[in-house]
Write a protein that holds these residues in place. Sequence first.
Motif, PDB file in Angstrom:
ATOM      1  N   THR A   8     -32.741  26.776  91.503  1.00 59.53           N
ATOM      2  CA  THR A   8     -32.978  25.343  91.308  1.00 59.53           C
ATOM      3  C   THR A   8     -33.438  25.051  89.889  1.00 59.53           C
ATOM      4  OG1 THR A   8     -33.569  25.086  93.645  1.00 59.53           O
ATOM      5  CG2 THR A   8     -34.256  23.336  92.146  1.00 59.53           C
ATOM      6  N   LEU A   9     -34.323  25.857  89.361  1.00 63.86           N
ATOM      7  CA  LEU A   9     -34.787  25.667  87.985  1.00 63.86           C
ATOM      8  C   LEU A   9     -33.638  25.814  86.994  1.00 63.86           C
ATOM      9  CD1 LEU A   9     -38.216  27.563  88.118  1.00 63.86           C
ATOM     10  CD2 LEU A   9     -37.827  25.086  88.087  1.00 63.86           C
ATOM     11  N   SER A  10     -32.738  26.738  87.258  1.00 66.91           N
ATOM     12  CA  SER A  10     -31.570  26.897  86.393  1.00 66.91           C
ATOM     13  C   SER A  10     -30.656  25.678  86.465  1.00 66.91           C
ATOM     14  CB  SER A  10     -30.792  28.157  86.790  1.00 66.91           C
ATOM     15  OG  SER A  10     -31.558  29.321  86.588  1.00 66.91           O
ATOM     16  N   VAL A  11     -30.505  25.116  87.668  1.00 66.92           N
ATOM     17  CA  VAL A  11     -29.711  23.896  87.830  1.00 66.92           C
ATOM     18  C   VAL A  11     -30.360  22.745  87.066  1.00 66.92           C
ATOM     19  CG1 VAL A  11     -28.880  22.181  89.482  1.00 66.92           C
ATOM     20  CG2 VAL A  11     -28.737  24.619  90.040  1.00 66.92           C
ATOM     21  N   CYS A  12     -31.664  22.661  87.108  1.00 70.40           N
ATOM     22  CA  CYS A  12     -32.376  21.611  86.360  1.00 70.40           C
ATOM     23  C   CYS A  12     -32.099  21.713  84.866  1.00 70.40           C
ATOM     24  CB  CYS A  12     -33.875  21.694  86.614  1.00 70.40           C
ATOM     25  SG  CYS A  12     -34.398  21.198  88.272  1.00 70.40           S
ATOM     26  N   ARG A  13     -32.125  22.914  84.333  1.00 69.81           N
ATOM     27  CA  ARG A  13     -31.852  23.094  82.907  1.00 69.81           C
ATOM     28  C   ARG A  13     -30.423  22.688  82.576  1.00 69.81           C
ATOM     29  NH1 ARG A  13     -35.359  27.610  83.723  1.00 69.81           N
ATOM     30  NH2 ARG A  13     -33.620  28.989  84.200  1.00 69.81           N
ATOM     31  N   GLY A 115     -31.350  20.715  96.092  1.00 69.88           N
ATOM     32  CA  GLY A 115     -30.891  19.434  95.586  1.00 69.88           C
ATOM     33  C   GLY A 115     -31.602  19.086  94.292  1.00 69.88           C
ATOM     34  N   VAL A 116     -30.819  18.616  93.334  1.00 70.03           N
ATOM     35  CA  VAL A 116     -31.360  18.185  92.042  1.00 70.03           C
ATOM     36  C   VAL A 116     -30.737  16.842  91.685  1.00 70.03           C
ATOM     37  CG1 VAL A 116     -31.451  18.649  89.559  1.00 70.03           C
ATOM     38  CG2 VAL A 116     -31.797  20.512  91.183  1.00 70.03           C
ATOM     39  N   ILE A 117     -31.572  15.882  91.344  1.00 66.29           N
ATOM     40  CA  ILE A 117     -31.112  14.601  90.798  1.00 66.29           C
ATOM     41  C   ILE A 117     -31.824  14.392  89.474  1.00 66.29           C
ATOM     42  CG2 ILE A 117     -31.163  12.087  91.047  1.00 66.29           C
ATOM     43  CD1 ILE A 117     -30.856  12.480  94.056  1.00 66.29           C
ATOM     44  N   TYR A 118     -31.048  14.177  88.418  1.00 60.34           N
ATOM     45  CA  TYR A 118     -31.610  13.908  87.102  1.00 60.34           C
ATOM     46  C   TYR A 118     -31.298  12.469  86.743  1.00 60.34           C
ATOM     47  CZ  TYR A 118     -32.739  14.558  82.121  1.00 60.34           C
ATOM     48  OH  TYR A 118     -33.286  14.458  80.867  1.00 60.34           O
ATOM     49  N   GLU A 119     -32.333  11.622  86.730  1.00 57.24           N
ATOM     50  CA  GLU A 119     -32.121  10.252  86.278  1.00 57.24           C
ATOM     51  C   GLU A 119     -32.223  10.272  84.758  1.00 57.24           C
ATOM     52  OE1 GLU A 119     -33.355   5.796  86.246  1.00 57.24           O
ATOM     53  OE2 GLU A 119     -34.595   6.901  87.669  1.00 57.24           O
ATOM     54  N   SER A 127     -36.271  17.531  92.081  1.00 55.31           N
ATOM     55  CA  SER A 127     -35.751  18.818  92.537  1.00 55.31           C
ATOM     56  C   SER A 127     -36.417  19.253  93.827  1.00 55.31           C
ATOM     57  CB  SER A 127     -35.956  19.886  91.457  1.00 55.31           C
ATOM     58  OG  SER A 127     -37.343  20.073  91.204  1.00 55.31           O
ATOM     59  N   THR A 128     -35.670  20.009  94.605  1.00 57.34           N
ATOM     60  CA  THR A 128     -36.209  20.607  95.823  1.00 57.34           C
ATOM     61  C   THR A 128     -35.271  21.710  96.265  1.00 57.34           C
ATOM     62  OG1 THR A 128     -37.177  20.087  97.983  1.00 57.34           O
ATOM     63  CG2 THR A 128     -35.035  19.102  97.497  1.00 57.34           C
ATOM     64  N   TRP A 129     -35.752  22.541  97.160  1.00 63.56           N
ATOM     65  CA  TRP A 129     -34.904  23.547  97.776  1.00 63.56           C
ATOM     66  C   TRP A 129     -35.392  23.763  99.191  1.00 63.56           C
ATOM     67  CZ3 TRP A 129     -38.190  24.385  93.693  1.00 63.56           C
ATOM     68  CH2 TRP A 129     -39.304  25.207  93.927  1.00 63.56           C
ATOM     69  N   GLN A 130     -34.609  24.436  99.974  1.00 67.49           N
ATOM     70  CA  GLN A 130     -34.924  24.633 101.393  1.00 67.49           C
ATOM     71  C   GLN A 130     -36.289  25.303 101.541  1.00 67.49           C
ATOM     72  OE1 GLN A 130     -32.535  27.335 104.136  1.00 67.49           O
ATOM     73  NE2 GLN A 130     -31.591  25.348 104.567  1.00 67.49           N
ATOM     74  N   GLY A 131     -37.167  24.671 102.332  1.00 64.11           N
ATOM     75  CA  GLY A 131     -38.500  25.217 102.554  1.00 64.11           C
ATOM     76  C   GLY A 131     -39.523  24.842 101.513  1.00 64.11           C
ATOM     77  N   SER A 132     -39.136  23.985 100.554  1.00 64.30           N
ATOM     78  CA  SER A 132     -40.041  23.597  99.476  1.00 64.30           C
ATOM     79  C   SER A 132     -40.289  22.097  99.502  1.00 64.30           C
ATOM     80  CB  SER A 132     -39.433  23.990  98.125  1.00 64.30           C
ATOM     81  OG  SER A 132     -40.098  23.350  97.053  1.00 64.30           O
ATOM     82  N   PRO A 133     -41.459  21.648  99.009  1.00 66.59           N
ATOM     83  CA  PRO A 133     -41.640  20.215  98.819  1.00 66.59           C
ATOM     84  C   PRO A 133     -40.693  19.697  97.733  1.00 66.59           C
ATOM     85  CG  PRO A 133     -43.737  21.401  98.697  1.00 66.59           C
ATOM     86  CD  PRO A 133     -42.647  22.424  98.628  1.00 66.59           C
ATOM     87  N   SER A 134     -40.611  18.383  97.614  1.00 66.30           N
ATOM     88  CA  SER A 134     -39.834  17.763  96.540  1.00 66.30           C
ATOM     89  C   SER A 134     -40.731  17.542  95.332  1.00 66.30           C
ATOM     90  CB  SER A 134     -39.251  16.432  97.007  1.00 66.30           C
ATOM     91  OG  SER A 134     -38.316  16.640  98.048  1.00 66.30           O
ATOM     92  N   GLY A 138     -41.609  18.483  88.030  1.00 69.24           N
ATOM     93  CA  GLY A 138     -42.502  19.582  88.378  1.00 69.24           C
ATOM     94  C   GLY A 138     -43.698  19.208  89.217  1.00 69.24           C
ATOM     95  N   THR A 139     -43.965  17.910  89.389  1.00 66.70           N
ATOM     96  CA  THR A 139     -45.109  17.453  90.169  1.00 66.70           C
ATOM     97  C   THR A 139     -44.679  17.090  91.584  1.00 66.70           C
ATOM     98  OG1 THR A 139     -46.197  16.577  88.187  1.00 66.70           O
ATOM     99  CG2 THR A 139     -46.953  15.726  90.309  1.00 66.70           C
TER     100      THR A 139
END
Length: 263
Positions: A8-13, A115-119, A127-134, A138-139
């Motif tokens: 997910t972090l790689s997708v964000c970049r 899932g990643v959405i960049y406005e 950003s989020t991933w299965q089993g993680s908060p949104s 980063g907050t």
Amino acid sequence: MMDLEKLTLSVCRLCEETGDFLRREATRFTQADIREKSHANFVTYVDEQAERQLVEGLSLLLPGSGFIAEESPELMAGYFTWIIDPLDGTTNYIHGIPVYCISVALQKDNEILLGVIYEVGQREMYSTWQGSPSRLNGTLINVSGTTNLNDSLFATGFPYYDYSRLDEYLSFFRFLMQHTRGIRRLGSAAADLAYVACGRIDGFYEYGLNPWDVAAGSLLVRNAGGSVCDFTGGEHFLFGKEIIATNGLVHQSFLNHFKVSFA
């Protein structure tokens, strides 16, 4: 085992890099670069180039994966499938309205893994991933705590090609005008869902959507504590071209009133 957080972090970049491209090109393209795929449904070379960048980058992150992508219908789904919209809110983009998003989700066995959405205009990375908060930049984020419709703010998208449910849509629109704090039309379903996830709005509904409009946002809303369904209250929202997403607290009340108009 796949490290979803790292992926997910790689997708964000990658989305940040593609967002830089979108911002640069916003000052360069002309009206001659705009094509109309269908009535009020636009595309530019910017959408297409942004999608190529995403496809190339995501293919490196997960070799052999497939794609469901708005501007590349020739790409095929796979065991792991990226569902991407390189520019959700093209009409806003070409008119200089700074509400447009990049949306990327990863699917496996009908489950959304991340899932990643960049406005892009606001430089807001959801950003989020299965089993993680949104998260937003980063907050941790959560849906709103609004408990009744009268205190709620909703978003929707106006039908622009499928008018088969226009009467029902206008009927419910009228109800919301009279019984809520208001309705917003941002022009980007990805932004609408991200705003539900972070609590700016209490709910969103729309029909005529595609998987790339809602895949990332639906996981963001659920992992932020919200509820997502189709117009009947079921799970057929990813490919069913309709979605309702709320903070969960007003969900049943919203759905009950919604079904009066969309009976």
